[in-house]
Write a protein that holds these residues in place. Structure first.
Motif, PDB file in Angstrom:
ATOM      1  N   LEU A  30      46.110  45.402  32.843  1.00  0.00           N
ATOM      2  CA  LEU A  30      46.170  45.863  34.390  1.00  0.00           C
ATOM      3  C   LEU A  30      47.615  46.146  35.091  1.00  0.00           C
ATOM      4  CD1 LEU A  30      44.056  42.863  35.831  1.00  0.00           C
ATOM      5  CD2 LEU A  30      43.836  45.337  35.460  1.00  0.00           C
ATOM      6  N   PRO A  31      47.992  47.266  35.839  1.00  0.00           N
ATOM      7  CA  PRO A  31      49.153  47.055  36.081  1.00  0.00           C
ATOM      8  C   PRO A  31      50.009  46.185  36.800  1.00  0.00           C
ATOM      9  CG  PRO A  31      47.805  48.355  37.218  1.00  0.00           C
ATOM     10  CD  PRO A  31      46.685  48.016  36.095  1.00  0.00           C
ATOM     11  N   LEU A  36      51.475  37.283  38.051  1.00  0.00           N
ATOM     12  CA  LEU A  36      51.324  37.117  40.125  1.00  0.00           C
ATOM     13  C   LEU A  36      50.431  37.622  40.464  1.00  0.00           C
ATOM     14  CD1 LEU A  36      54.355  39.536  39.584  1.00  0.00           C
ATOM     15  CD2 LEU A  36      54.744  37.312  40.622  1.00  0.00           C
ATOM     16  N   LEU A  37      49.694  38.586  40.547  1.00  0.00           N
ATOM     17  CA  LEU A  37      48.101  38.681  40.631  1.00  0.00           C
ATOM     18  C   LEU A  37      47.340  38.020  40.991  1.00  0.00           C
ATOM     19  CD1 LEU A  37      46.781  42.110  39.549  1.00  0.00           C
ATOM     20  CD2 LEU A  37      47.851  41.437  41.894  1.00  0.00           C
ATOM     21  N   VAL A  38      47.571  36.784  39.993  1.00  0.00           N
ATOM     22  CA  VAL A  38      46.496  35.438  40.389  1.00  0.00           C
ATOM     23  C   VAL A  38      47.110  34.807  41.279  1.00  0.00           C
ATOM     24  CG1 VAL A  38      45.808  33.367  39.498  1.00  0.00           C
ATOM     25  CG2 VAL A  38      45.710  35.701  38.481  1.00  0.00           C
ATOM     26  N   ALA A  40      49.074  35.431  43.748  1.00  0.00           N
ATOM     27  CA  ALA A  40      49.733  36.040  45.106  1.00  0.00           C
ATOM     28  C   ALA A  40      50.587  35.280  46.246  1.00  0.00           C
ATOM     29  CB  ALA A  40      48.851  36.348  46.070  1.00  0.00           C
ATOM     30  N   GLN A 277      38.822  37.866  42.577  1.00  0.00           N
ATOM     31  CA  GLN A 277      40.157  38.119  41.694  1.00  0.00           C
ATOM     32  C   GLN A 277      40.363  36.916  40.570  1.00  0.00           C
ATOM     33  OE1 GLN A 277      41.710  38.691  44.480  1.00  0.00           O
ATOM     34  NE2 GLN A 277      41.813  40.972  44.200  1.00  0.00           N
ATOM     35  N   TYR A 279      39.673  37.241  37.100  1.00  0.00           N
ATOM     36  CA  TYR A 279      40.271  38.017  35.573  1.00  0.00           C
ATOM     37  C   TYR A 279      39.557  38.171  34.570  1.00  0.00           C
ATOM     38  CZ  TYR A 279      42.999  40.394  39.828  1.00  0.00           C
ATOM     39  OH  TYR A 279      44.215  40.722  40.996  1.00  0.00           O
TER      40      TYR A 279
ATOM     41  N   ASN B 396      44.929  40.423  46.022  1.00  0.00           N
ATOM     42  CA  ASN B 396      45.903  39.502  46.208  1.00  0.00           C
ATOM     43  C   ASN B 396      46.681  41.052  45.781  1.00  0.00           C
ATOM     44  OD1 ASN B 396      44.697  37.885  46.189  1.00  0.00           O
ATOM     45  ND2 ASN B 396      44.582  36.970  43.334  1.00  0.00           N
ATOM     46  N   ARG B 397      46.887  42.447  45.257  1.00  0.00           N
ATOM     47  CA  ARG B 397      47.679  42.843  45.339  1.00  0.00           C
ATOM     48  C   ARG B 397      48.977  43.110  45.852  1.00  0.00           C
ATOM     49  NH1 ARG B 397      48.488  46.055  40.019  1.00  0.00           N
ATOM     50  NH2 ARG B 397      46.372  45.344  39.694  1.00  0.00           N
ATOM     51  N   VAL B 399      49.317  40.805  49.132  1.00  0.00           N
ATOM     52  CA  VAL B 399      50.198  40.033  49.189  1.00  0.00           C
ATOM     53  C   VAL B 399      51.346  40.070  47.544  1.00  0.00           C
ATOM     54  CG1 VAL B 399      49.555  37.908  49.543  1.00  0.00           C
ATOM     55  CG2 VAL B 399      47.444  39.216  50.119  1.00  0.00           C
ATOM     56  N   GLN B 400      50.741  40.459  47.038  1.00  0.00           N
ATOM     57  CA  GLN B 400      51.603  40.664  46.359  1.00  0.00           C
ATOM     58  C   GLN B 400      53.358  41.062  46.219  1.00  0.00           C
ATOM     59  OE1 GLN B 400      52.346  38.317  44.304  1.00  0.00           O
ATOM     60  NE2 GLN B 400      54.716  39.108  43.467  1.00  0.00           N
TER      61      GLN B 400
END
Lengths: 317, 517
Positions: A30-31, A36-38, A40, A277, A279, B396-397, B399-400
């Motif tokens: 995943l890019p 960080l994605l988790v 947010a 999300q 994952y 989420n991305r 927001v990030q």
């Protein structure tokens, strides 16, 4: 038979390994940073570092894979990020719904396809045959979600005969359970019917021209016995293969139909996990479903051998 | 504590709430004559089956709605959008707005029999303040320097800095009271087996299917609740959610699509509620880079958005146009006369004065609704000569990217809270401008805004606060770090047999006062 089984198992092991690599890479590639994605908007540097360590993201990819594979082999598919529940437990808790859906779908599809297939092969060119051909074409070209929407509109909204959504588990009563399953099963099964029906019909037509059928006729056996006892078995080999492969395809169909009828199965879990999300949950489901698909194919192969006596002797086929 | 300024009691809340409920029922006269009936099961359709129900990890609207019913907070939002004592009976605040003394109601018990007393409140804050528990509310509770029991029913909170928004914080996740006995016995399990003080007790949660609550016979508000059972059904697929409602499987549907709401408004069989809301949608811009480091370009962005058209087409006329960070449900909500109007000719002039070609990338959440909005805006901006590229991202991305300031422009939403401080301070105070992660996404700095925000949070008098935040809206309408689209509107559609629903601007349904005809 044994060699065949061993080869089968070896092939399965290889495929499973490939599946494991792909499911692993699905999340690993995943890019961006998974932690960080988790996290947010709650991604403070300390929490990111902690989660990275917890997920093992600070280690090189091959090490992570080996570690992950070890966990998977011991039955640990990881944990849900939000609730901390075991991924495997969550999947297993949703599995019965999907299995019931697939089983009933196959049952209904075969229940419609076999008699109609036999009949339209036996009375080739008759009105029944032509009508089934047209029906098959229509159903083949309609996706499950369209059939589902039409069924909801007709039977849930207009006639109010059946519930539009919801699931009643078997434990709460078989009547309610079946009632909640009718619309989803019908919308999935109607697309499978044409495939089974046309396949069986063409095989059957071939079989009915064989000498042993002529012999049976000559012996004066009644038509229904010839069709069911002599012709059906040799005509159903391809059908069995397709029914087996379809088990996997139906897992895909289940995703859509479970969403549409709000059935708490594995398909709905997959969609939920993507939206939320989760994952690792998504990865676990992909791995689990792929594994099921492969195992079912292996089993189909074995059943195939049981039905066709020619395949039971090693070396001849 | 030297002097006590404000003393508010909650006793007037309940009659007021009931009156509002009857009015909200739509038939004021005939409904007043009706006695609420006891019994029945209320089924509610929601857009999602959340992963957990635990105040410390609760973020989304649906997660908060699932918690309502079982959990209650020290303060609650009333129908005017103000935070008022709820599980608390009254409170006092010191002159410097730094010390809050909260008196609890006597005789409130959790569903497991644990009394709600000062010790229980402190145990809850110990849980939310512990960084290891990862409460989404951590930044709020870290404002508390000291927390102590004055007597068995009184808790004193000493804050780092003056904070007039503290009652609103106590109406949010940090103020939600979970049985300490239950979360100590099973810290993980509490998130799927909730134990609170609410009008309903948890029965079972069949994941992906239904969440069932039953009447709490020992509830502290006499005579309530009326219903025997409440069933929440999270249905992800919008069509299915709506079909379940139309076929009578659910009595209330929350956050349906605007298209559906527009249809339901025409149908006399249903009641549509449109609570005021606290939040807003808008185009957030990054002020640290070209082209948005120039005010003229930001103004051109705002003046080339034909929001009336978007409202009529994509939004089915449901939400209201946004002009400030204060949704219409908030006490400080007021008109912003100087907010730039739609004027494409003026936008072209501004761009000509800027002199350079304007091209940028707009990020947005990859839902179909946002996609349509982004495409329409791209077209509108294109008509005045701006070249816009669209870049979808999952939520989420998005927001990030925003909180790490990796964006030029984003379509973004803040759902808002009842207090204007929470809607502005993290987003516009310059102390967060160069901090990552922070909610001052676009590096916005204005000393005048800093001064007003600091004054606003230290002021309790509602009239004075209204003036201060009017000034904030005015300056933001000039600086335009965001170009507003709409205020957030979470609609509720229900069948006529549902009575007694109190319409609260936060859009959440409180089940205690609801009854079925």
């Amino acid at each position: 038979m044994l060699t065949r089984l061993l080869w089968g198992v070896a092939g399965v092991a290889g495929t499973l390994l490939a599946v494991s690599v792909v499911s692993f890479l699905l999340v690993a590639l995943l890019p961006g940073d998974l932690a960080l994605l988790v996290l947010a908007d709650a991604a403070t540097p300390e929490r990111v570092a902690a989660l990275r360590a917890q997920l093992g993201l600070d280690q090189p990819l091959p090490v992570r894979y080996v570690h992950w594979l070890g966990n998977v082999l011991s039955g640990n598919l990881g944990y849900a990020i939000h609730s901390g529940e075991s991924t495997l437990d969550v999947i297993l808790s949703r599995l019965p719904v999907t299995l019931e859906l697939i089983f009933l779908t196959q049952l209904l599809a075969l229940g419609i396809a076999i008699p109609l297939g036999i009949w339209s092969a036996y009375r080739r060119g008759s009105a029944v045959d032509t009508a089934t051909l047209v029906g098959c074409l229509c159903l083949l070209s309609t996706p499950a979600f369209v059939i589902g929407l039409v069924l909801i509109y007709l039977f849930a909204l207009n006639l109010q005969w059946l519930p539009a959504t919801g699931f009643v588990s078997l434990g709460e009563g078989i009547g309610g359970n079946l009632e909640s399953m009718v619309l989803p099963v019908v919308s999935l099964a109607l697309i499978e019917v044409p495939v089974y029906l046309r396949l069986l019909r063409s095989e059957m037509i071939g079989t009915l021209q064989q000498n042993f059928i002529a012999l049976a006729r000559g012996m004066g056996l009644p038509t229904w016995r010839i069709l069911l006892e002599n012709a059906l078995r040799p005509s159903s080999l391809n059908l069995i293969t397709v029914v087996g492969i379809n088990m996997g395809r139906l897992m895909g169909g289940a995703i859509i139909v479970e969403q549409m009828f709000a059935l708490p199965g594995v398909g709905q879990l997959l969609v939920e996990s993507i939206y939320q999300q989760e994952y690792l949950m998504t990865q676990g489901i992909v791995l689990f479903v792929a594994t099921m698909f492969i195992v079912i194919n292996l089993l189909t192969d074995l059943v195939y051998a049981l039905v066709d006596p020619r395949l039971q002797r090693d070396g001849e086929h | 504590m030297t002097s006590l300024r404000a003393k508010v009691t909650a006793r007037r809340l309940i009659p007021a709430a009931l009156t509002a409920a009857l009015l909200a029922g739509g038939l004021a006269m005939s409904a007043m004559a009706q006695e609420p009936k006891r019994g029945g099961t209320l089924t509610v359709g929601l857009a999602q089956d959340p992963p957990i129900v635990d105040p410390i990890r609760t973020g989304s609207f649906t997660e908060r709605q699932f918690a309502t019913g079982i959990y209650e907070s020290l303060f609650d939002i009333d129908e005017k959008g103000q935070a008022v004592p709820f599980l608390a009976e009254s409170f006092t605040v010191s002159d410097d707005v730094k010390t809050y003394r909260v008196k609890l109601r006597p005789n409130v018990k959790f569903h497991d029999g644990t009394p709600l007393d000062a010790a229980a409140v402190i145990a809850n804050f110990d849980r939310t303040r512990n960084p290891a528990n990862g409460c989404r509310c951590l930044s709020f509770v870290q404002e508390i320097v000291e927390l102590k029991a004055i007597d068995p029913l009184t808790v004193e909170f000493v804050l780092k800095a003056p904070n007039a928004a503290f009652p609103t914080i106590l109406a949010d996740a940090p103020g939600i009271m979970v049985s300490p006995t239950a979360f100590k016995a099973d810290p993980k399990g509490i998130s799927t087996n909730p134990v609170g003080t609410g009008p309903f007790k948890f029965v079972e949660w069949i994941r992906g299917s239904r969440f069932v609550m039953t009447r709490n016979t020992d509830y502290w508000r006499p005579g309530l609740p009326y219903l025997d059972q409440v069933v929440l059904r999270g249905i992800q697929n919008t069509e299915t959610l709506q079909a379940a409602f139309l076929s009578g499987q659910t009595d209330i549907i929350m956050q349906p699509s605007f298209q559906f709401v527009a249809q339901m408004k025409k149908d006399k069989k249903f009641v549509v509620l449109q609570p005021g809301g606290f939040g807003y949608d808008g185009v957030y811009m990054n002020l640290s880079e070209a082209p948005f480091n120039d005010q003229r370009v930001r103004q051109a962005i705002a003046q080339s958005m034909d929001r009336e058209l978007l409202l009529k087409t994509l939004m089915f006329g449901i939400p209201r146009l946004g002009y400030s960070p204060f949704g219409p449900g908030m006490a400080v909500s007021q008109p912003v006369p100087n907010y730039p109007k739609y004027d494409p000719a003026k936008a072209k002039e501004l761009l000509a004065a800027y002199g350079k070609p304007v091209a940028f990338t707009l990020q947005y959440n990859n839902s179909p609704g946002s996609q349509r909005l982004a495409q329409s805006l791209q077209e509108m901006w294109g008509q005045v000569g701006m070249k816009v590229e669209l870049q979808p991202a999952d939520q989420n991305r998005l927001v990030q990217n925003m909180s790490s300031k990796q964006f030029v422009a984003s379509l973004y939403r803040f759902t808002g809270r009842a207090d204007p401080h929470i809607n502005t301070h993290p987003f516009f105070h310059s102390q967060f401008a160069d901090v990552t992660p922070s909610s001052n996404y676009g590096h916005y700095k204005n000393p005048k805004i800093d001064e007003l925000l600091e004054k606003g949070v230290a002021t309790i008098d509602p009239a004075k606060r209204k003036e201060i935040y009017a000034e904030v809206s005015k300056i933001l309408a000039e600086d335009l770090p965001y170009a507003y689209l709409f205020y957030v509107t979470d609609t509720i559609v229900m069948s006529k047999r549902v009575k007694g629903l109190v319409e609260v601007p936060d859009g959440l349904v409180r089940f205690g006062s609801i009854w079925l005809q």
